[in-house]
Design an enzyme around this catalytic site. Structure first.
Site, PDB file in Angstrom:
ATOM      1  N   GLY A   1       0.837  -1.210   0.000  1.00 36.12           N
ATOM      2  CA  GLY A   1       0.000   0.000   0.000  1.00 36.12           C
ATOM      3  C   GLY A   1       0.866   1.252   0.000  1.00 36.12           C
TER       4      GLY A   1
ATOM      5  N   ALA B   1      15.303  11.173  -0.873  1.00 37.63           N
ATOM      6  CA  ALA B   1      16.487  11.135  -0.011  1.00 37.63           C
ATOM      7  C   ALA B   1      17.409   9.976  -0.386  1.00 37.63           C
ATOM      8  CB  ALA B   1      16.052  11.029   1.452  1.00 37.63           C
ATOM      9  N   VAL B   2      16.817   8.831  -0.725  1.00 33.08           N
ATOM     10  CA  VAL B   2      17.649   7.687  -1.151  1.00 33.08           C
ATOM     11  C   VAL B   2      18.465   8.098  -2.372  1.00 33.08           C
ATOM     12  CG1 VAL B   2      17.591   5.369  -2.200  1.00 33.08           C
ATOM     13  CG2 VAL B   2      16.098   5.883  -0.249  1.00 33.08           C
ATOM     14  N   VAL B   3      17.773   8.683  -3.361  1.00 31.77           N
ATOM     15  CA  VAL B   3      18.444   9.064  -4.618  1.00 31.77           C
ATOM     16  C   VAL B   3      19.568  10.068  -4.344  1.00 31.77           C
ATOM     17  CG1 VAL B   3      18.122  10.257  -6.835  1.00 31.77           C
ATOM     18  CG2 VAL B   3      16.422   8.586  -6.060  1.00 31.77           C
TER      19      VAL B   3
ATOM     20  N   ARG C   1       1.181  -5.075  -5.637  1.00 36.47           N
ATOM     21  CA  ARG C   1       1.349  -6.331  -4.899  1.00 36.47           C
ATOM     22  C   ARG C   1       1.669  -7.364  -5.974  1.00 36.47           C
ATOM     23  NH1 ARG C   1      -0.590  -4.368   0.170  1.00 36.47           N
ATOM     24  NH2 ARG C   1      -2.434  -3.082  -0.098  1.00 36.47           N
TER      25      ARG C   1
ATOM     26  N   ASP D   1       5.596  -4.932   6.309  1.00 32.12           N
ATOM     27  CA  ASP D   1       6.154  -6.235   6.687  1.00 32.12           C
ATOM     28  C   ASP D   1       6.270  -7.205   5.512  1.00 32.12           C
ATOM     29  OD1 ASP D   1       6.650  -5.877   9.315  1.00 32.12           O
ATOM     30  OD2 ASP D   1       4.814  -6.833  10.045  1.00 32.12           O
ATOM     31  N   GLY D   2       5.215  -7.232   4.666  1.00 32.42           N
ATOM     32  CA  GLY D   2       5.206  -8.141   3.519  1.00 32.42           C
ATOM     33  C   GLY D   2       6.375  -7.817   2.593  1.00 32.42           C
ATOM     34  N   SER D   3       6.582  -6.540   2.339  1.00 36.17           N
ATOM     35  CA  SER D   3       7.673  -6.117   1.456  1.00 36.17           C
ATOM     36  C   SER D   3       9.027  -6.486   2.078  1.00 36.17           C
ATOM     37  CB  SER D   3       7.600  -4.608   1.229  1.00 36.17           C
ATOM     38  OG  SER D   3       6.334  -4.282   0.698  1.00 36.17           O
TER      39      SER D   3
ATOM     40  N   THR E   1       4.117   2.596   5.591  1.00 39.18           N
ATOM     41  CA  THR E   1       2.709   2.179   5.730  1.00 39.18           C
ATOM     42  C   THR E   1       1.974   3.166   6.622  1.00 39.18           C
ATOM     43  OG1 THR E   1       1.198   0.545   6.689  1.00 39.18           O
ATOM     44  CG2 THR E   1       3.427   0.528   7.551  1.00 39.18           C
ATOM     45  N   ILE E   2       0.710   3.429   6.262  1.00 40.64           N
ATOM     46  CA  ILE E   2      -0.083   4.331   7.118  1.00 40.64           C
ATOM     47  C   ILE E   2      -0.528   3.627   8.393  1.00 40.64           C
ATOM     48  CG2 ILE E   2      -0.939   5.735   5.195  1.00 40.64           C
ATOM     49  CD1 ILE E   2      -3.709   4.258   5.637  1.00 40.64           C
ATOM     50  N   ASP E   3      -0.368   2.304   8.460  1.00 42.95           N
ATOM     51  CA  ASP E   3      -0.960   1.534   9.563  1.00 42.95           C
ATOM     52  C   ASP E   3      -0.159   1.533  10.872  1.00 42.95           C
ATOM     53  OD1 ASP E   3      -3.152   0.863   8.078  1.00 42.95           O
ATOM     54  OD2 ASP E   3      -2.443  -1.137   7.527  1.00 42.95           O
TER      55      ASP E   3
ATOM     56  N   ASP F   1       1.986  -0.478  11.743  1.00 42.39           N
ATOM     57  CA  ASP F   1       1.948  -1.853  12.273  1.00 42.39           C
ATOM     58  C   ASP F   1       3.255  -2.615  12.053  1.00 42.39           C
ATOM     59  OD1 ASP F   1       1.686  -1.993   9.528  1.00 42.39           O
ATOM     60  OD2 ASP F   1       0.149  -3.543   9.549  1.00 42.39           O
TER      61      ASP F   1
ATOM     62  N   ARG G   1      -6.738  -2.805   8.453  1.00 43.97           N
ATOM     63  CA  ARG G   1      -7.382  -4.111   8.340  1.00 43.97           C
ATOM     64  C   ARG G   1      -7.003  -4.990   9.520  1.00 43.97           C
ATOM     65  NH1 ARG G   1      -6.241  -6.305   2.714  1.00 43.97           N
ATOM     66  NH2 ARG G   1      -7.496  -4.531   2.060  1.00 43.97           N
TER      67      ARG G   1
HETATM   68  P1  ADP Z   1       3.096  -4.553   2.808  1.00 39.97           P
HETATM   69  O1  ADP Z   1       4.502  -4.485   2.336  1.00 39.97           O
HETATM   70  O2  ADP Z   1       2.450  -3.202   2.864  1.00 39.97           O
HETATM   71  O3  ADP Z   1       2.952  -5.354   4.082  1.00 39.97           O
HETATM   72  P2  ADP Z   1       2.069  -6.803   1.271  1.00 39.97           P
HETATM   73  O4  ADP Z   1       1.958  -7.704   2.439  1.00 39.97           O
HETATM   74  O5  ADP Z   1       0.970  -6.819   0.282  1.00 39.97           O
HETATM   75  O6  ADP Z   1       2.235  -5.282   1.676  1.00 39.97           O
HETATM   76  O7  ADP Z   1       3.441  -7.154   0.536  1.00 39.97           O
HETATM   77  C1  ADP Z   1       3.855  -6.435  -0.602  1.00 39.97           C
HETATM   78  C2  ADP Z   1       4.505  -7.377  -1.578  1.00 39.97           C
HETATM   79  O8  ADP Z   1       5.685  -7.942  -0.983  1.00 39.97           O
HETATM   80  C3  ADP Z   1       3.679  -8.592  -1.993  1.00 39.97           C
HETATM   81  O9  ADP Z   1       2.770  -8.324  -3.025  1.00 39.97           O
HETATM   82  C4  ADP Z   1       4.755  -9.562  -2.463  1.00 39.97           C
HETATM   83  O10 ADP Z   1       5.190  -9.260  -3.762  1.00 39.97           O
HETATM   84  C5  ADP Z   1       5.889  -9.249  -1.480  1.00 39.97           C
HETATM   85  N1  ADP Z   1       5.826 -10.243  -0.395  1.00 39.97           N
HETATM   86  C6  ADP Z   1       4.980 -10.280   0.656  1.00 39.97           C
HETATM   87  N2  ADP Z   1       5.201 -11.356   1.427  1.00 39.97           N
HETATM   88  C7  ADP Z   1       6.195 -12.048   0.827  1.00 39.97           C
HETATM   89  C8  ADP Z   1       6.880 -13.259   1.110  1.00 39.97           C
HETATM   90  N3  ADP Z   1       6.572 -14.000   2.172  1.00 39.97           N
HETATM   91  N4  ADP Z   1       7.862 -13.641   0.256  1.00 39.97           N
HETATM   92  C9  ADP Z   1       8.191 -12.913  -0.822  1.00 39.97           C
HETATM   93  N5  ADP Z   1       7.579 -11.748  -1.136  1.00 39.97           N
HETATM   94  C10 ADP Z   1       6.614 -11.325  -0.336  1.00 39.97           C
HETATM   95  O1  F6P Z   2      -1.635   0.395   3.462  1.00 42.61           O
HETATM   96  C1  F6P Z   2      -2.318  -0.135   4.532  1.00 42.61           C
HETATM   97  C2  F6P Z   2      -3.769  -0.284   4.175  1.00 42.61           C
HETATM   98  O2  F6P Z   2      -4.258   0.972   3.820  1.00 42.61           O
HETATM   99  C3  F6P Z   2      -4.620  -0.900   5.242  1.00 42.61           C
HETATM  100  O3  F6P Z   2      -5.035  -0.016   6.231  1.00 42.61           O
HETATM  101  C4  F6P Z   2      -5.744  -1.447   4.424  1.00 42.61           C
HETATM  102  O4  F6P Z   2      -6.379  -2.485   5.067  1.00 42.61           O
HETATM  103  C5  F6P Z   2      -5.054  -1.907   3.184  1.00 42.61           C
HETATM  104  O5  F6P Z   2      -3.908  -1.116   3.051  1.00 42.61           O
HETATM  105  C6  F6P Z   2      -5.897  -1.808   1.959  1.00 42.61           C
HETATM  106  O6  F6P Z   2      -5.130  -2.139   0.863  1.00 42.61           O
HETATM  107  P1  F6P Z   2      -5.651  -2.253  -0.632  1.00 42.61           P
HETATM  108  O7  F6P Z   2      -4.950  -1.170  -1.362  1.00 42.61           O
HETATM  109  O8  F6P Z   2      -5.192  -3.601  -1.056  1.00 42.61           O
HETATM  110  O9  F6P Z   2      -7.130  -2.113  -0.608  1.00 42.61           O
END
Ligand code: ADP
Ligand code: F6P
Length: 326
Positions: free
Chosen positions: A19, A30-32, A80, A111-113, A133-135, A137, A179
């Protein structure tokens, strides 16, 4: 034994993933600029890991990030990407990095990224995560890029709903983003003086206690009753119908939605994102990998991604208790 020579980082990439959040552009900028000042080349990777797999890679210079610090969203785009979750996807991404001469990547996301960045570092590409992230979390950090802007946007909107709610002596359920995390709801609940705050981490679905609270407040002469409901609990419209039927108080639901994720970043988000972006460029120059930049206990620090992902984020008990009293 002689120490293994650290990999020399000549070219880095930067991407935003998951997100979007206000302040991501300040981080990219800043990275650049810090990487260029450190003598490294910089490539922008569009649309997160998906763009990396599609080789949507552009050269970046100081000018590429001019006039971007005040912009919401992310100039690189975000996505994603399911393919990147697979072993083959990560291996292919590492090969693409090598093909383009990218030795290290700054990943701005949640976290996912970070999980993706962790896997990429195991494939030999140096990675540094920034908390975008705005969350709010992410457990290893007390600050995430975009949270400050999002809560200020939501707070201003809730103040407006409260005005009309008081005029009409209504109950208002206002749904904010989050969420899985209730930080936006908690902060707005306190800052907007809400009567009830429903957090995914805490709410036990006892609607009757909310109904009783509204009836008590009405008897005591209160003109409005504001309920901040986190997206993770949801169902604000049906909840409003049930509450109106049970209390006899007109009840409306307002879902703030994606407006909370956009807009020009606050000073805090621009400043913190700028410092964090600079630190990420420095860490890559020092040959570090599998690290995330954080703001913890009043200072900028960095953690190993494995360590950061093992931490758990919880709603602070004292702050939650205070929110119920105020
Ligand atoms: P966020 O980074 O905001 O938590 P996501 O959880 O959707 O958002 O993760 C962003 C992207 O990071 C995913 O679409 C995927 O490409 C990658 N990613 C997430 N979890 C994993 C994982 N376990 N292994 C590899 N890539 C991941
Ligand atoms: O970026 C965090 C967030 O805005 C959460 O608060 C929300 O649940 C989720 O992303 C929504 O993401 P999407 O863009 O997949 O609807």
């Amino acid at each position: 034994m002689p120490k293994a020579k650290k990999k020399e980082i000549k070219t880095i990439g930067v991407l935003t993933s998951g997100g979007d959040s206000p302040g991501m552009n300040a981080a990219i900028r800043a990275v650049v600029r810090k990487a260029l000042a450190n003598g490294m080349n910089v490539k922008g990777i569009k649309k997160g890991y998906q763009g990396l797999l599609n080789e949507e890679i552009i050269d970046m210079d100081r000018k590429s990030v001019s006039e971007t610090i005040a912009l919401g969203g992310t100039i690189l785009g975000t996505a994603r990407c399911a393919e990147f979750r697979t072993e083959e996807g990560v291996r292919k991404a590492a090969e693409i990095c090598r093909k383009h001469g990218i030795d290290g990547i700054v990943v701005i996301g949640g976290d996912g990224s970070y999980r993706g960045a962790q896997k990429l570092s195991h494939e030999g590409i140096n990675t540094i995560g920034l908390p975008g992230t705005i969350d709010l979390d992410i457990a290893c950090t007390d600050y995430t890029i975009g949270f400050d802007t999002a809560v200020n946007t939501a707070m201003a909107a809730i103040d407006k709903v409260r005005d009309t709610s008081s005029s009409h002596e209504r109950c208002s359920i206002i749904e904010v983003m989050g969420r899985n995390a209730g930080f936006i709801a908690l902060w707005c609940g306190v800052a907007n003086g809400a009567e009830d705050i429903l957090l995914p981490e805490k709410y036990d679905y006892n609607e009757q206690s909310i109904i009783n609270h509204i009836i008590e407040n009405k008897k005591a002469g209160k003109k409005h009753h504001i309920i901040i409901n986190a997206e993770g609990i949801g169902h604000s419209t049906s909840m409003a119908r049930r509450i109106e039927a049970a209390t006899g108080v007109e009840t409306r639901a307002t879902i703030l939605g994606y407006m909370q994720r956009g807009g020009s970043p606050t000073c805090k988000d621009r400043y913190y994102a700028s410092i964090m972006g600079a630190i990420a460029a420095d860490l890559l120059m020092e040959g570090k990998t599998n690290r995330v930049v954080a703001f913890k206990n009043g200072e900028f620090v960095d953690f190993d991604i494995d360590e950061a992902l093992a931490m758990e984020k919880q709603i602070p008990e004292y702050e939650y208790a205070v929110s119920k009293i105020l």
